[in-house]
Structures are given as C-alpha cells and as structure tokens.
Design an enzyme around this catalytic site. Sequence first.
Site, mmCIF file in Angstrom:
data_model
loop_
_atom_site.group_PDB
_atom_site.id
_atom_site.type_symbol
_atom_site.label_atom_id
_atom_site.label_comp_id
_atom_site.label_asym_id
_atom_site.label_seq_id
_atom_site.Cartn_x
_atom_site.Cartn_y
_atom_site.Cartn_z
ATOM 1 N N ASP A 42 0.827 -1.203 0.000
ATOM 2 C CA ASP A 42 0.000 0.000 0.000
ATOM 3 C C ASP A 42 0.870 1.266 0.000
ATOM 4 O O ASP A 42 1.623 1.514 0.939
ATOM 5 C CB ASP A 42 -0.912 0.014 1.228
ATOM 6 C CG ASP A 42 -1.763 -1.259 1.359
ATOM 7 O OD1 ASP A 42 -1.311 -2.328 0.918
ATOM 8 O OD2 ASP A 42 -2.868 -1.159 1.924
ATOM 9 N N GLU A 70 -4.342 1.773 -2.918
ATOM 10 C CA GLU A 70 -5.584 2.209 -2.251
ATOM 11 C C GLU A 70 -5.403 3.390 -1.302
ATOM 12 O O GLU A 70 -6.387 4.023 -0.934
ATOM 13 C CB GLU A 70 -6.235 1.047 -1.505
ATOM 14 C CG GLU A 70 -5.496 0.642 -0.259
ATOM 15 C CD GLU A 70 -6.397 0.145 0.864
ATOM 16 O OE1 GLU A 70 -7.572 -0.129 0.629
ATOM 17 O OE2 GLU A 70 -5.894 0.033 1.995
ATOM 18 N N HIS A 110 -10.377 0.879 0.467
ATOM 19 C CA HIS A 110 -10.436 2.342 0.298
ATOM 20 C C HIS A 110 -10.509 2.786 -1.167
ATOM 21 O O HIS A 110 -10.337 3.974 -1.451
ATOM 22 C CB HIS A 110 -9.207 2.991 0.946
ATOM 23 C CG HIS A 110 -9.186 2.857 2.441
ATOM 24 N ND1 HIS A 110 -10.242 3.236 3.239
ATOM 25 C CD2 HIS A 110 -8.244 2.365 3.289
ATOM 26 C CE1 HIS A 110 -9.955 2.994 4.513
ATOM 27 N NE2 HIS A 110 -8.743 2.451 4.564
ATOM 28 N N HIS A 125 -2.837 -4.588 2.951
ATOM 29 C CA HIS A 125 -3.824 -3.964 3.842
ATOM 30 C C HIS A 125 -3.321 -3.686 5.253
ATOM 31 O O HIS A 125 -3.652 -2.650 5.815
ATOM 32 C CB HIS A 125 -5.126 -4.761 3.926
ATOM 33 C CG HIS A 125 -6.135 -4.198 4.901
ATOM 34 N ND1 HIS A 125 -6.825 -3.036 4.647
ATOM 35 C CD2 HIS A 125 -6.549 -4.621 6.123
ATOM 36 C CE1 HIS A 125 -7.640 -2.786 5.676
ATOM 37 N NE2 HIS A 125 -7.479 -3.715 6.585
ATOM 38 N N HIS A 136 -0.287 -2.989 6.164
ATOM 39 C CA HIS A 136 0.825 -2.028 6.076
ATOM 40 C C HIS A 136 2.062 -2.486 6.853
ATOM 41 O O HIS A 136 2.978 -1.699 7.050
ATOM 42 C CB HIS A 136 0.412 -0.624 6.543
ATOM 43 C CG HIS A 136 -0.631 0.032 5.681
ATOM 44 N ND1 HIS A 136 -0.816 1.394 5.629
ATOM 45 C CD2 HIS A 136 -1.548 -0.483 4.824
ATOM 46 C CE1 HIS A 136 -1.799 1.690 4.793
ATOM 47 N NE2 HIS A 136 -2.270 0.559 4.297
HETATM 48 FE FE LIG Z 1 -3.992 0.207 2.964
HETATM 49 FE FE LIG Z 2 -6.986 -1.555 3.075
#
Ligand SMILES: [Fe+2]
Ligand SMILES: [Fe+2]
Length: 262
Positions: free
Chosen positions: A10, A41, A70, A178, A180
């Site tokens: 991400d 995202e 997101h 997701h 991170h």
């Molecule tokens: Fe994320």
């Molecule tokens: Fe996410």
Amino acid sequence: MAFKILVAGDIVGSPGREMIRNHLEAYVEANSIDFTIVNGENAAGGLGISAAIAQRLFEWGVDAITTGDHVWKKKDIISAIQTDVRILRPANFPVESPGRGHTCIKSASGQSVGIVNVVGRVFMNPAECPFKAADRAVAELREQTRVILVDVHAEATSEKIAMGWHLNGRVSAVYGTHTHVQTADERVLSGGTAYISDIGMVGGHESVLGRKTEAVLKKFITNLPAHFDVAAGDPRLCGAVITVDPVSGKAEAIERVVITPD
Ligand SMILES: [Fe+2]
Ligand SMILES: [Fe+2]
C-alpha cells in the site's frame, strides 16, 4: 527464462509516491524486474487513489495497480477504473461495482500476466466470498496465462494463509496487503505458489501505518475523533520479488524487499 515480478504494498500519500518516483526505476533496472504491481488504495493523501495519481504511477514504471477497501475514496477513480484495465478493484465487491477484479496484461517482453485482487471478510466490511471470487477469476485467467498473482487485501493472517493454500498450485503467488506491516513468512508452498501474509507499506515508517503517530495515539487514548495526517519520516518501499517459470507458472522463489533512500 525466469520471469521476475516486483509487488509493492500500500502506497501511503506523497511520501509513498515519492519512493516510487525516486527508487522504482533504478531497482527494476538493477534487479532485472520484468513486471511491477503496486497496491494504490492509500496513494492519494492516505485514502483512495485519483485518476491523475494512477497515471503518474504508470509513468514511473508501475505496470498494474491493485486496491482494496479504500478504492472509492476519490471519486474520479470510478471512470478511470472502467476504462483502464491496469487498475483493479476487489473481485468480491458487488457485481454492480464499476471496474474489474481481475485482469490480464502483457509485460514489456510480451509475457501475459494475470492479476486478481480480493478483499478479506475477517474484521473487514461485508463482501462476497473471496475464495469463490478467486476461483472464478483464476479459472478465467488460466485460459490466457499461467503467470497469475493474487493480491489478498485482508486483515487476518489466517484468512490470507487459507487463501494461499486454497490457490496452491493454481497461481504463481498469493500475497497479502492492507495491514501495512511486512511479515517474515515468505515461502513457496508445495504446489509452487509463492506466499507472504503481507508485503508491507510504501510510505513513512516513523508513523502508525503511515499516519502521524501523535494523532493516532490521541485517538486511541481519548477516543475523540481525529484527523490522521500522512507521515513522512523514515520512508521505505516495502514489497517482494517473485521469480516465476513463465511456462508452468510455478514460483521458483520469493524474496522480501525493503528499499530505503540512501
Ligand atoms: Fe492500505
Ligand atoms: Fe486496506
């Protein structure tokens, strides 16, 4: 000849985008990377991705962009996602959602690369079954290529590992995004599917998941609403390199990557 894919996690705001702009091309060159996929995202101010930012990421050498929960935060991505097959939204979103959850793209060398994006359901918003959605997408992509990568955008390691075993032997790689936070569990599963629970984040690591620590701490401690600014300190580009036999589609290796500015 082996085919090497760089997947990066991400991208969080401008510190994340700057890491892509300043370091991707040199890394690709030095490591003979054939194809690059990023999760975008959080690329626009930490929430969502705009059409202009997606375009810039492509100009900086990205070949495909996956997303997650997101994805719709910046409205103009809706029209871009309908016309640009290089941008994905999760395949297990409602069928009425714009865009696509899987795609097949040709690399610069002419290799077809299949990509699937799903979101998890554990500790996340309601979605269709990611396992069934992945089954449908993979079956369709295997008509076109054996090099298939699956971004499982999910919170729980159990759900991601389960997806790895579910698709073991049918895809080249299942990698998580997701959270991170990069995990240290990369391996090639018995059927030749590379796996890692999370490839980590592209952004400022002097932070809580890419956001300024003070604001997040304040929210945890006081429970008052707070605005989480994107953090810039200690920027890193986290991801993994997956080496695949393009004929069989089986992974030969998976290696974690952390790039820091020197
Ligand atoms: Fe994320
Ligand atoms: Fe996410």
